[in-house]
Write an enzyme that holds these catalytic residues in place. Sequence first.
Site, mmCIF file in Angstrom:
data_model
loop_
_atom_site.group_PDB
_atom_site.id
_atom_site.type_symbol
_atom_site.label_atom_id
_atom_site.label_comp_id
_atom_site.label_asym_id
_atom_site.label_seq_id
_atom_site.Cartn_x
_atom_site.Cartn_y
_atom_site.Cartn_z
ATOM 1 N N ARG A 1 0.128 -8.624 13.475
ATOM 2 C CA ARG A 1 -0.454 -7.566 12.631
ATOM 3 C C ARG A 1 -1.391 -8.161 11.580
ATOM 4 O O ARG A 1 -2.445 -7.586 11.281
ATOM 5 C CB ARG A 1 0.658 -6.752 11.953
ATOM 6 N N ARG B 1 11.872 -1.666 10.501
ATOM 7 C CA ARG B 1 10.911 -1.280 11.536
ATOM 8 C C ARG B 1 10.806 -2.378 12.593
ATOM 9 O O ARG B 1 10.799 -3.548 12.257
ATOM 10 C CB ARG B 1 9.524 -1.075 10.891
ATOM 11 N N LYS C 1 0.832 -1.219 0.000
ATOM 12 C CA LYS C 1 0.000 0.000 0.000
ATOM 13 C C LYS C 1 0.866 1.269 0.000
ATOM 14 O O LYS C 1 0.599 2.196 -0.755
ATOM 15 C CB LYS C 1 -0.922 0.042 1.229
ATOM 16 N N ARG D 1 -9.005 1.649 9.309
ATOM 17 C CA ARG D 1 -8.623 0.260 9.591
ATOM 18 C C ARG D 1 -9.699 -0.455 10.405
ATOM 19 O O ARG D 1 -9.529 -1.627 10.724
ATOM 20 C CB ARG D 1 -7.310 0.247 10.374
ATOM 21 N N ARG E 1 11.757 -6.163 4.597
ATOM 22 C CA ARG E 1 11.488 -4.764 4.260
ATOM 23 C C ARG E 1 12.444 -3.792 4.959
ATOM 24 O O ARG E 1 12.750 -3.945 6.131
ATOM 25 C CB ARG E 1 10.045 -4.456 4.673
HETATM 26 P P1 AMP Z 1 1.450 0.903 8.893
HETATM 27 O O1 AMP Z 1 2.624 1.762 8.645
HETATM 28 O O2 AMP Z 1 0.241 1.323 8.105
HETATM 29 O O3 AMP Z 1 1.742 -0.565 8.764
HETATM 30 O O4 AMP Z 1 1.026 1.141 10.433
HETATM 31 C C1 AMP Z 1 1.904 0.777 11.483
HETATM 32 C C2 AMP Z 1 1.130 0.632 12.772
HETATM 33 O O5 AMP Z 1 0.522 1.885 13.131
HETATM 34 C C3 AMP Z 1 -0.034 -0.357 12.727
HETATM 35 O O6 AMP Z 1 0.379 -1.690 12.926
HETATM 36 C C4 AMP Z 1 -0.900 0.164 13.877
HETATM 37 O O7 AMP Z 1 -0.360 -0.207 15.131
HETATM 38 C C5 AMP Z 1 -0.746 1.671 13.738
HETATM 39 N N1 AMP Z 1 -1.783 2.219 12.836
HETATM 40 C C6 AMP Z 1 -1.623 2.743 11.593
HETATM 41 N N2 AMP Z 1 -2.790 3.146 11.075
HETATM 42 C C7 AMP Z 1 -3.740 2.869 12.008
HETATM 43 C C8 AMP Z 1 -5.147 3.011 12.061
HETATM 44 N N3 AMP Z 1 -5.832 3.516 11.020
HETATM 45 N N4 AMP Z 1 -5.784 2.626 13.183
HETATM 46 C C9 AMP Z 1 -5.122 2.131 14.241
HETATM 47 N N5 AMP Z 1 -3.798 1.928 14.245
HETATM 48 C C10 AMP Z 1 -3.103 2.288 13.137
#
Ligand code: AMP
Length: 216
Positions: free
Chosen positions: A173, A162, A15, A90, A129
Amino acid sequence: MATFIVLLGPPGVGKGTQAKIMAEETGLVHISSGDLFRENIKGQTELGKLAQTYIGRGELVPDNLTIAMIRERLARPDCKAGAILDGFPRTTTQADALEKMLGEFNGKVNKVPYITASEKVLVERLSGRWTCRANGHVYHDKLNPPKQATVCDLDGSELYQRDDDKSDTVVRRIQVYLEQTAPLITYYRGRGNLIEINGTQNIRDVTKSLLSALKK
Ligand code: AMP
């Protein structure tokens, strides 16, 4: 009316990579909720400290905090024409809140590309990654390696892995995605917004599929 594109799909499906390309192609701003949280963590804000406790465990940050952060971001002038939303919503609560917010900002969710891949592919992608410190550009040690190890091709900043891309957290996740985010597939399909995209193709072909889907 402002056009908002919601990129839906499991962690690791691409994404972020595709959102950056879509933003360049469409001229819309790219908003990543994960990047916003990581900026807060880096800046050691109150929100960042709180979010870190959830992110480190692979859990979602609570809806109220996430919605408030996105609301503040969407209210800025660069979102006037719309945005590419990556990682938000989400949960169905967040999707309802988004619909309400966009009503206030004279916008609407236009298309929801849903990028798919098997769990095996996701784990492989997440565990290889590398992310750039300055701007969140994403690489993979086998599938999309940088020209020079641990250096971003685009801005020269350091690449790092990360914490939440480590294997135990990755599994959690994906589980959280299936439980809390996957219901959005039905949510947006019911609204006629959903477009399925095969995320196991290479990066360029996923982009092609996305661009042609957005034109329809
Ligand atoms: P991402 O970079 O999109 O993989 O997001 C990393 C982490 O941030 C996720 O695993 C969640 O812990 C938190 N996170 C990101 N977006 C959201 C969201 N819309 N709602 C809740 N937690 C989020």
